[in-house]
Design a protein around this motif. Sequence first.
Motif, PDB file in Angstrom:
ATOM      1  N   SER A  30       5.689  -0.037  14.100  1.00 16.82           N
ATOM      2  CA  SER A  30       6.444  -0.989  14.506  1.00 16.82           C
ATOM      3  C   SER A  30       5.203  -2.323  14.721  1.00 16.82           C
ATOM      4  O   SER A  30       3.747  -1.907  14.849  1.00 16.82           O
ATOM      5  CB  SER A  30       7.124  -1.024  15.955  1.00 16.82           C
ATOM      6  N   PRO A  31       5.092  -3.134  14.333  1.00 20.18           N
ATOM      7  CA  PRO A  31       3.580  -4.371  14.370  1.00 20.18           C
ATOM      8  C   PRO A  31       3.444  -4.163  15.846  1.00 20.18           C
ATOM      9  O   PRO A  31       2.133  -4.419  16.488  1.00 20.18           O
ATOM     10  CB  PRO A  31       4.668  -5.504  13.804  1.00 20.18           C
ATOM     11  N   THR A  32       4.087  -3.861  16.630  1.00 17.96           N
ATOM     12  CA  THR A  32       4.296  -3.968  18.174  1.00 17.96           C
ATOM     13  C   THR A  32       2.963  -3.413  18.499  1.00 17.96           C
ATOM     14  O   THR A  32       2.145  -3.945  19.276  1.00 17.96           O
ATOM     15  CB  THR A  32       5.411  -4.206  18.953  1.00 17.96           C
ATOM     16  N   LEU A  33       2.721  -2.089  18.381  1.00 18.86           N
ATOM     17  CA  LEU A  33       2.673  -0.855  18.737  1.00 18.86           C
ATOM     18  C   LEU A  33       0.932  -1.344  17.801  1.00 18.86           C
ATOM     19  O   LEU A  33       0.109  -1.327  18.553  1.00 18.86           O
ATOM     20  CB  LEU A  33       3.230   0.094  18.101  1.00 18.86           C
ATOM     21  N   LYS A  34       1.509  -1.534  16.716  1.00 15.61           N
ATOM     22  CA  LYS A  34      -0.163  -2.522  15.804  1.00 15.61           C
ATOM     23  C   LYS A  34      -0.994  -3.277  17.133  1.00 15.61           C
ATOM     24  O   LYS A  34      -2.437  -3.194  16.926  1.00 15.61           O
ATOM     25  CB  LYS A  34       0.041  -2.377  14.780  1.00 15.61           C
ATOM     26  N   LEU A  35      -0.204  -4.535  17.302  1.00 14.51           N
ATOM     27  CA  LEU A  35      -0.962  -5.153  17.876  1.00 14.51           C
ATOM     28  C   LEU A  35      -1.523  -4.524  19.050  1.00 14.51           C
ATOM     29  O   LEU A  35      -3.315  -5.116  20.035  1.00 14.51           O
ATOM     30  CB  LEU A  35      -0.325  -6.498  18.587  1.00 14.51           C
ATOM     31  N   VAL A  36      -0.683  -3.777  19.808  1.00  7.33           N
ATOM     32  CA  VAL A  36      -2.222  -3.010  21.316  1.00  7.33           C
ATOM     33  C   VAL A  36      -3.208  -2.099  20.826  1.00  7.33           C
ATOM     34  O   VAL A  36      -3.302  -2.711  21.204  1.00  7.33           O
ATOM     35  CB  VAL A  36      -0.535  -1.147  21.350  1.00  7.33           C
ATOM     36  N   CYS A  37      -2.873  -1.408  19.575  1.00  2.08           N
ATOM     37  CA  CYS A  37      -3.867  -0.434  19.088  1.00  2.08           C
ATOM     38  C   CYS A  37      -5.148  -2.228  19.164  1.00  2.08           C
ATOM     39  O   CYS A  37      -6.555  -1.131  19.137  1.00  2.08           O
ATOM     40  CB  CYS A  37      -3.391   0.369  17.898  1.00  2.08           C
ATOM     41  N   VAL A  38      -5.096  -2.766  18.427  1.00  3.42           N
ATOM     42  CA  VAL A  38      -6.000  -3.493  18.051  1.00  3.42           C
ATOM     43  C   VAL A  38      -6.194  -4.026  19.141  1.00  3.42           C
ATOM     44  O   VAL A  38      -7.965  -3.882  18.759  1.00  3.42           O
ATOM     45  CB  VAL A  38      -5.340  -5.065  16.702  1.00  3.42           C
ATOM     46  N   LYS A  39      -6.225  -4.289  19.545  1.00  4.56           N
ATOM     47  CA  LYS A  39      -6.348  -5.315  21.356  1.00  4.56           C
ATOM     48  C   LYS A  39      -7.253  -4.000  22.002  1.00  4.56           C
ATOM     49  O   LYS A  39      -8.334  -3.936  22.538  1.00  4.56           O
ATOM     50  CB  LYS A  39      -5.123  -4.947  22.487  1.00  4.56           C
TER      51      LYS A  39
END
Length: 62
Positions: A30-39
């Motif tokens: 999901s895009p949300t999980l990707k954002l968490v990983c980017v952070k």
Amino acid sequence: MSTLDIAHELCLAERQIISIEENKPHHFPSPTLKLVCVKKYAKALDLKISDVILHTDHMSLS
């Protein structure tokens, strides 16, 4: 530091690190999980998330 080294440090797959670096949506459920990983990745590189992602005014960046 290699992509494999940082992937192991962050408990991510190397393909996910490459996906982040290439700004591709692949390898994340999901895009949300990707954002968490980017952070996580930005923090590991001692970067501010606002320097990594533009237009962050509407996102939770903590």
